[in-house]
Design a protein around this motif. Structure first.
Motif, PDB file in Angstrom:
ATOM      1  N   ALA A   1     -29.575  31.267   9.610  1.00  0.00           N
ATOM      2  CA  ALA A   1     -30.607  30.585  10.391  1.00  0.00           C
ATOM      3  C   ALA A   1     -30.314  29.088  10.467  1.00  0.00           C
ATOM      4  O   ALA A   1     -30.457  28.468  11.529  1.00  0.00           O
ATOM      5  N   HIS A   2     -29.890  28.498   9.352  1.00  0.00           N
ATOM      6  CA  HIS A   2     -29.517  27.069   9.365  1.00  0.00           C
ATOM      7  C   HIS A   2     -28.330  26.839  10.296  1.00  0.00           C
ATOM      8  O   HIS A   2     -28.299  25.873  11.059  1.00  0.00           O
ATOM      9  N   PHE A   3     -27.349  27.727  10.242  1.00  0.00           N
ATOM     10  CA  PHE A   3     -26.187  27.584  11.112  1.00  0.00           C
ATOM     11  C   PHE A   3     -26.593  27.680  12.583  1.00  0.00           C
ATOM     12  O   PHE A   3     -26.158  26.882  13.415  1.00  0.00           O
ATOM     13  N   MET A   4     -27.427  28.658  12.911  1.00  0.00           N
ATOM     14  CA  MET A   4     -27.823  28.841  14.305  1.00  0.00           C
ATOM     15  C   MET A   4     -28.644  27.663  14.817  1.00  0.00           C
ATOM     16  O   MET A   4     -28.483  27.237  15.957  1.00  0.00           O
ATOM     17  N   ARG A   5     -29.515  27.098  13.973  1.00  0.00           N
ATOM     18  CA  ARG A   5     -30.274  25.924  14.410  1.00  0.00           C
ATOM     19  C   ARG A   5     -29.324  24.770  14.710  1.00  0.00           C
ATOM     20  O   ARG A   5     -29.469  24.081  15.722  1.00  0.00           O
ATOM     21  N   ALA A   6     -28.333  24.577  13.869  1.00  0.00           N
ATOM     22  CA  ALA A   6     -27.339  23.523  14.118  1.00  0.00           C
ATOM     23  C   ALA A   6     -26.595  23.793  15.419  1.00  0.00           C
ATOM     24  O   ALA A   6     -26.364  22.883  16.215  1.00  0.00           O
ATOM     25  N   PHE A   7     -26.230  25.037  15.646  1.00  0.00           N
ATOM     26  CA  PHE A   7     -25.518  25.425  16.868  1.00  0.00           C
ATOM     27  C   PHE A   7     -26.365  25.138  18.113  1.00  0.00           C
ATOM     28  O   PHE A   7     -25.879  24.565  19.092  1.00  0.00           O
ATOM     29  N   PHE A   8     -27.644  25.518  18.074  1.00  0.00           N
ATOM     30  CA  PHE A   8     -28.524  25.281  19.220  1.00  0.00           C
ATOM     31  C   PHE A   8     -28.718  23.783  19.458  1.00  0.00           C
ATOM     32  O   PHE A   8     -28.690  23.315  20.605  1.00  0.00           O
ATOM     33  N   TYR A   9     -28.909  23.010  18.385  1.00  0.00           N
ATOM     34  CA  TYR A   9     -29.075  21.564  18.556  1.00  0.00           C
ATOM     35  C   TYR A   9     -27.806  20.913  19.096  1.00  0.00           C
ATOM     36  O   TYR A   9     -27.881  19.985  19.906  1.00  0.00           O
ATOM     37  N   LEU A  10     -26.661  21.382  18.679  1.00  0.00           N
ATOM     38  CA  LEU A  10     -25.412  20.825  19.186  1.00  0.00           C
ATOM     39  C   LEU A  10     -25.280  21.091  20.687  1.00  0.00           C
ATOM     40  O   LEU A  10     -24.930  20.185  21.450  1.00  0.00           O
ATOM     41  N   ASP A  11     -25.584  22.306  21.115  1.00  0.00           N
ATOM     42  CA  ASP A  11     -25.553  22.611  22.553  1.00  0.00           C
ATOM     43  C   ASP A  11     -26.558  21.751  23.321  1.00  0.00           C
ATOM     44  O   ASP A  11     -26.253  21.223  24.388  1.00  0.00           O
ATOM     45  N   LEU A  12     -27.760  21.611  22.782  1.00  0.00           N
ATOM     46  CA  LEU A  12     -28.774  20.782  23.438  1.00  0.00           C
ATOM     47  C   LEU A  12     -28.309  19.332  23.541  1.00  0.00           C
ATOM     48  O   LEU A  12     -28.467  18.688  24.584  1.00  0.00           O
ATOM     49  N   ALA A  13     -27.722  18.814  22.474  1.00  0.00           N
ATOM     50  CA  ALA A  13     -27.253  17.423  22.477  1.00  0.00           C
ATOM     51  C   ALA A  13     -26.131  17.226  23.489  1.00  0.00           C
ATOM     52  O   ALA A  13     -26.096  16.219  24.201  1.00  0.00           O
ATOM     53  N   ARG A  14     -25.225  18.180  23.570  1.00  0.00           N
ATOM     54  CA  ARG A  14     -24.119  18.058  24.526  1.00  0.00           C
ATOM     55  C   ARG A  14     -24.602  18.155  25.965  1.00  0.00           C
ATOM     56  O   ARG A  14     -24.072  17.487  26.843  1.00  0.00           O
ATOM     57  N   MET A  15     -25.618  18.974  26.206  1.00  0.00           N
ATOM     58  CA  MET A  15     -26.096  19.155  27.572  1.00  0.00           C
ATOM     59  C   MET A  15     -27.075  18.084  28.022  1.00  0.00           C
ATOM     60  O   MET A  15     -27.051  17.669  29.178  1.00  0.00           O
ATOM     61  N   PHE A  16     -27.949  17.625  27.095  1.00  0.00           N
ATOM     62  CA  PHE A  16     -29.054  16.778  27.510  1.00  0.00           C
ATOM     63  C   PHE A  16     -29.091  15.404  26.843  1.00  0.00           C
ATOM     64  O   PHE A  16     -29.885  14.558  27.240  1.00  0.00           O
TER      65      PHE A  16
END
Length: 110
Positions: free
Chosen positions: A55-70
């Protein structure tokens, strides 16, 4: 946007990505919150730690995608629904690094 025709559309092309990624953040936060994990009967503590680390890994993954996109984004760390301000990139990337470290420690400890 149709590049060949030099036209644009009124539809926000990134709205689905935004929603999908924040749904993932919510789900990860739900798992991370201790009371959510306590409601499940685990077959072993090792499996519980594995899921928590994931769950910690997936949250980091989602935040990284969000940061790169937005770029600058809100960063909810709980499942409480609230209107959060955007965070500075340093805070966001710090949280991503923290989640990756927690993931590594939690999964390898299990």
């Amino acid at each position: 946007m149709s590049i060949n025709d030099f036209t644009t559309h009124d539809v926000n092309e990134y709205a689905n990505q935004w929603s999908r990624l924040y749904q993932g953040v919510y789900r990860a936060n739900f798992y991370i919150e201790q009371d959510a994990l306590d409601r499940v009967v685990w077959s072993s503590e090792e499996i519980r730690k594995k899921y928590l680390g994931e769950a910690h890994f997936m949250r980091a993954f989602f935040y990284l995608d969000l940061a790169r996109m937005f770029g600058h984004i809100p960063m909810p760390l709980t499942t409480v629904s609230e209107n959060l301000p955007q965070v500075a990139p340093e805070a966001l990337y710090g949280q991503i690094a923290s989640d990756i470290k927690k993931s590594d420690r939690t999964i390898t400890a299990g």
